[in-house]
Design a protein around this motif. Sequence first.
Motif, PDB file in Angstrom:
ATOM      1  N   UNK A   1      17.636-103.227 -13.045  1.00 45.52           N
ATOM      2  CA  UNK A   1      17.643-104.473 -12.280  1.00 45.52           C
ATOM      3  C   UNK A   1      18.932-105.223 -12.587  1.00 45.52           C
ATOM      4  N   UNK A   2      19.641-105.630 -11.547  1.00 44.98           N
ATOM      5  CA  UNK A   2      20.872-106.405 -11.722  1.00 44.98           C
ATOM      6  C   UNK A   2      20.714-107.773 -11.075  1.00 44.98           C
ATOM      7  N   UNK A   3      21.217-108.788 -11.745  1.00 49.84           N
ATOM      8  CA  UNK A   3      21.273-110.141 -11.203  1.00 49.84           C
ATOM      9  C   UNK A   3      22.713-110.616 -11.311  1.00 49.84           C
ATOM     10  N   UNK A   4      23.282-111.060 -10.198  1.00 48.46           N
ATOM     11  CA  UNK A   4      24.660-111.538 -10.228  1.00 48.46           C
ATOM     12  C   UNK A   4      24.751-112.848  -9.461  1.00 48.46           C
TER      13      UNK A   4
ATOM     14  N   UNK B   1      30.973-101.709  -8.363  1.00 46.59           N
ATOM     15  CA  UNK B   1      30.786-101.841  -9.806  1.00 46.59           C
ATOM     16  C   UNK B   1      29.403-101.347 -10.209  1.00 46.59           C
ATOM     17  N   UNK B   2      28.380-101.779  -9.491  1.00 46.46           N
ATOM     18  CA  UNK B   2      27.016-101.390  -9.831  1.00 46.46           C
ATOM     19  C   UNK B   2      26.775 -99.906  -9.611  1.00 46.46           C
ATOM     20  N   UNK B   3      27.189 -99.387  -8.453  1.00 44.30           N
ATOM     21  CA  UNK B   3      26.871 -97.983  -8.162  1.00 44.30           C
ATOM     22  C   UNK B   3      27.673 -97.019  -9.015  1.00 44.30           C
ATOM     23  N   UNK B   4      28.904 -97.363  -9.355  1.00 47.31           N
ATOM     24  CA  UNK B   4      29.710 -96.457 -10.158  1.00 47.31           C
ATOM     25  C   UNK B   4      29.328 -96.471 -11.628  1.00 47.31           C
ATOM     26  N   UNK B   5      28.800 -97.593 -12.117  1.00 49.23           N
ATOM     27  CA  UNK B   5      28.459 -97.695 -13.529  1.00 49.23           C
ATOM     28  C   UNK B   5      26.971 -97.494 -13.807  1.00 49.23           C
ATOM     29  N   UNK B   6      26.106 -97.923 -12.877  1.00 44.82           N
ATOM     30  CA  UNK B   6      24.676 -97.939 -13.196  1.00 44.82           C
ATOM     31  C   UNK B   6      23.797 -97.201 -12.193  1.00 44.82           C
ATOM     32  N   UNK B   7      24.156 -97.178 -10.933  1.00 39.88           N
ATOM     33  CA  UNK B   7      23.322 -96.506  -9.939  1.00 39.88           C
ATOM     34  C   UNK B   7      23.428 -97.175  -8.580  1.00 39.88           C
ATOM     35  N   UNK B   8      23.074 -96.432  -7.553  1.00 33.55           N
ATOM     36  CA  UNK B   8      23.173 -96.921  -6.183  1.00 33.55           C
ATOM     37  C   UNK B   8      22.295 -98.147  -5.976  1.00 33.55           C
ATOM     38  N   UNK B   9      22.826 -99.118  -5.218  1.00 30.25           N
ATOM     39  CA  UNK B   9      22.031-100.307  -4.874  1.00 30.25           C
ATOM     40  C   UNK B   9      21.022 -99.921  -3.793  1.00 30.25           C
TER      41      UNK B   9
ATOM     42  N   UNK C   1      37.814 -90.323  -5.384  1.00 33.91           N
ATOM     43  CA  UNK C   1      36.388 -90.638  -5.579  1.00 33.91           C
ATOM     44  C   UNK C   1      35.990 -91.980  -4.975  1.00 33.91           C
ATOM     45  N   UNK C   2      36.945 -92.897  -4.792  1.00 29.41           N
ATOM     46  CA  UNK C   2      36.641 -94.189  -4.188  1.00 29.41           C
ATOM     47  C   UNK C   2      37.177 -94.173  -2.761  1.00 29.41           C
ATOM     48  N   UNK C   3      36.342 -93.711  -1.844  1.00 29.23           N
ATOM     49  CA  UNK C   3      36.805 -93.391  -0.498  1.00 29.23           C
ATOM     50  C   UNK C   3      36.246 -94.349   0.542  1.00 29.23           C
ATOM     51  N   UNK C   4      36.499 -94.043   1.809  1.00 33.83           N
ATOM     52  CA  UNK C   4      36.037 -94.898   2.901  1.00 33.83           C
ATOM     53  C   UNK C   4      34.512 -94.969   2.975  1.00 33.83           C
ATOM     54  N   UNK C   5      33.826 -93.932   2.553  1.00 29.77           N
ATOM     55  CA  UNK C   5      32.364 -93.979   2.546  1.00 29.77           C
ATOM     56  C   UNK C   5      31.876 -94.987   1.508  1.00 29.77           C
ATOM     57  N   UNK C   6      32.517 -95.018   0.353  1.00 29.25           N
ATOM     58  CA  UNK C   6      32.185 -96.028  -0.645  1.00 29.25           C
ATOM     59  C   UNK C   6      32.471 -97.420  -0.100  1.00 29.25           C
ATOM     60  N   UNK C   7      33.578 -97.559   0.633  1.00 28.71           N
ATOM     61  CA  UNK C   7      33.892 -98.841   1.261  1.00 28.71           C
ATOM     62  C   UNK C   7      32.829 -99.271   2.253  1.00 28.71           C
ATOM     63  N   UNK C   8      32.287 -98.317   3.002  1.00 30.99           N
ATOM     64  CA  UNK C   8      31.239 -98.635   3.972  1.00 30.99           C
ATOM     65  C   UNK C   8      29.975 -99.134   3.276  1.00 30.99           C
TER      66      UNK C   8
ATOM     67  N   UNK D   1      29.508-119.736   3.171  1.00 30.71           N
ATOM     68  CA  UNK D   1      28.836-119.836   1.881  1.00 30.71           C
ATOM     69  C   UNK D   1      29.856-119.839   0.745  1.00 30.71           C
ATOM     70  N   UNK D   2      29.677-120.746  -0.213  1.00 35.27           N
ATOM     71  CA  UNK D   2      30.560-120.783  -1.378  1.00 35.27           C
ATOM     72  C   UNK D   2      29.841-120.380  -2.664  1.00 35.27           C
ATOM     73  N   UNK D   3      28.571-119.978  -2.547  1.00 31.78           N
ATOM     74  CA  UNK D   3      27.830-119.465  -3.695  1.00 31.78           C
ATOM     75  C   UNK D   3      26.754-118.510  -3.201  1.00 31.78           C
ATOM     76  N   UNK D   4      26.462-117.510  -4.018  1.00 31.01           N
ATOM     77  CA  UNK D   4      25.419-116.542  -3.674  1.00 31.01           C
ATOM     78  C   UNK D   4      24.732-116.094  -4.954  1.00 31.01           C
ATOM     79  N   UNK D   5      23.415-116.042  -4.902  1.00 30.42           N
ATOM     80  CA  UNK D   5      22.602-115.678  -6.048  1.00 30.42           C
ATOM     81  C   UNK D   5      21.806-114.438  -5.646  1.00 30.42           C
ATOM     82  N   UNK D   6      22.099-113.298  -6.310  1.00 30.10           N
ATOM     83  CA  UNK D   6      21.532-112.044  -5.847  1.00 30.10           C
ATOM     84  C   UNK D   6      20.790-111.272  -6.919  1.00 30.10           C
ATOM     85  N   UNK D   7      19.733-110.595  -6.500  1.00 29.19           N
ATOM     86  CA  UNK D   7      18.991-109.654  -7.339  1.00 29.19           C
ATOM     87  C   UNK D   7      19.077-108.288  -6.658  1.00 29.19           C
ATOM     88  N   UNK D   8      19.519-107.285  -7.422  1.00 29.51           N
ATOM     89  CA  UNK D   8      19.771-105.962  -6.863  1.00 29.51           C
ATOM     90  C   UNK D   8      18.916-104.928  -7.588  1.00 29.51           C
ATOM     91  N   UNK D   9      18.165-104.145  -6.840  1.00 28.86           N
ATOM     92  CA  UNK D   9      17.409-103.032  -7.411  1.00 28.86           C
ATOM     93  C   UNK D   9      18.276-101.783  -7.331  1.00 28.86           C
TER      94      UNK D   9
END
Length: 414
Positions: free
Chosen positions: A257-260, A208-216, A349-356, A243-251
Motif C-alpha cells: 500500500x502506498x500513500x503519497x 517510481x512505484x512500479x519500478x521499485x515496488x510493483x505495478x499500480x 527499459x523506460x519506454x513509451x509503454x511505461x510513459x503511457x 489542482x495544487x494538491x493531491x492526496x492519493x492511496x495506491x494499491x
Amino acid sequence: MTTRTIGIIMHGVTGRMGYRQHLVRSVLAIREEGGVLLPDGTRVQLEPILVGRNAAKLEEIATRHGLEHWTTDLDAALADPRWHVFADFAVTSARAGALRKAIAAGKAVYTEKPTAETSAEALELAQAAADAGVANGVVHDKLYLPGLRKLRRLIDSGFFGRVLSVRGEFGYWVFEGDWQAAQRPSWNYRKEDGGGIVVDMFPHWNYVLEQLFGRVESVYARAVTHVEQRSDEQGRPYAATADDAAYGVFDLAGGVIAQINSSWAVRVDRDELVEFQVDGTLGSAVVGLFGCRIQPRTATPKPVWNPDLRDERDYRGQWLEVPDEEYGNGFRAQWEDFVRDLVAGRPHRYDLLSGARGVALAEAGLRSSAEGRRIDLPELDLRTPAESCLQADAETDTAQPAAAQTADVEAVSA
C-alpha cells in the motif's frame, strides 16, 4: 577513441527543463567529456541540432555554446539522415504529433513526460514505435537520483524483508505571485493550459512505484485547489483553476500500500522536498532525493504510548545514515543509458509503454477525485485497445490533458 557520432534533434530546448537538464547538463556535458563511454572502452559522441519555434532564442543558445546546427524547420530535420534521434522537451499538447512524425521518419525517440494528453494517445504512440521498430525512451529521472538509487540497493539486498507500505510527502509552498514572485510558471495553476499537480506528478509516482515496488493496480485520490487566486508573471491576478494538491492511496501488485501527498500549498518540515518512508518486516528506510536513513528490525526501539509524560526519546537519532556515493546528474545518467541501449540494439527499459502507464495513472487520479471512488487500472500492453484505457466521461470534464513542462514558457537562464 570515438567510433561513431549520433545526431540528436533536440526539440524544445528554449524551455527551462530542455535547456538546463537535457542540453547543458546532459548532452553538452557528455560532449565535453568525449562522448558516452561504452563497455568496450570506446565512446559515442553526440551531435545536437536545436529545433524550436523561436529563431532568435535558438540562435542565441547555439552561439552561447558554440553549436553549429539549429533550425525552426522540424520536418527538414526529421528528413535529414544525419540526425538519428528525436528528443522532445516541448509543449505537451504538441508532443504526440511530433513523436508520430519522428516515428514515421524512422527516428529513435526520447521524450519527456507526459508522452501525450490522454492514455489512449500515449498507448497509440507506444504501439506505433513498436510497429515501426524504432528505439524509444521516456525520461524517468527520479530513479537516477542518489536517494532512490540507495533505496533500490536496499530492496535488491532484501533489507526490508516483505515490503508493507510506502508513504511519500512531496511539495513546498509556491508563492502566490502577489507580494513575492512565484517559483513556478502561472500556467501550472490553470487547468485550461494543462496545469495541475496530478498531471505533473502522478506520472512520476507511477514509474517510481512500479519500478521499485510493483505495478499500480488501483488509486483513490483527492485533488483540490487550496489557493484559488494567484498573480501571473506580470503581476496580474488570475483564477487558479487547476489542482495544487493531491492526496492519493495506491494499491500495488503484491499487496503493498502506498500513500503519497503532493502539494504546492504546504510548508516544508522535512529534510528534503520529497521523502518516502518504506516499512518492511525486517527494516524501514526514509529516502529523499539524496539522503537515505535506515532502521533494521534488530535495532528497532520499543516505544510505549503514554500521553501523561513528555517523550524524551530522540527517535530521529535512532536511525542510521546510508553512506553517500559519487552520483552524477540523473538526467545525464539516463541519457547515457539510452545511448548505450541504442548502440547495442536493445530495448530501453523506460519506454513509451511505461510513459503511457504514467498518463493512465494521472487520468485515473483525476477520475477518482471527480467521482469520489477508487479506480482500478488495467494492465496496459501493446495490444490493449485504446478504448480500454482509463478515460473519464467527457461530459464530467475531469480528464484534463496530462500536460507537463511547457517549453518556451519560461525564459532561458544561463
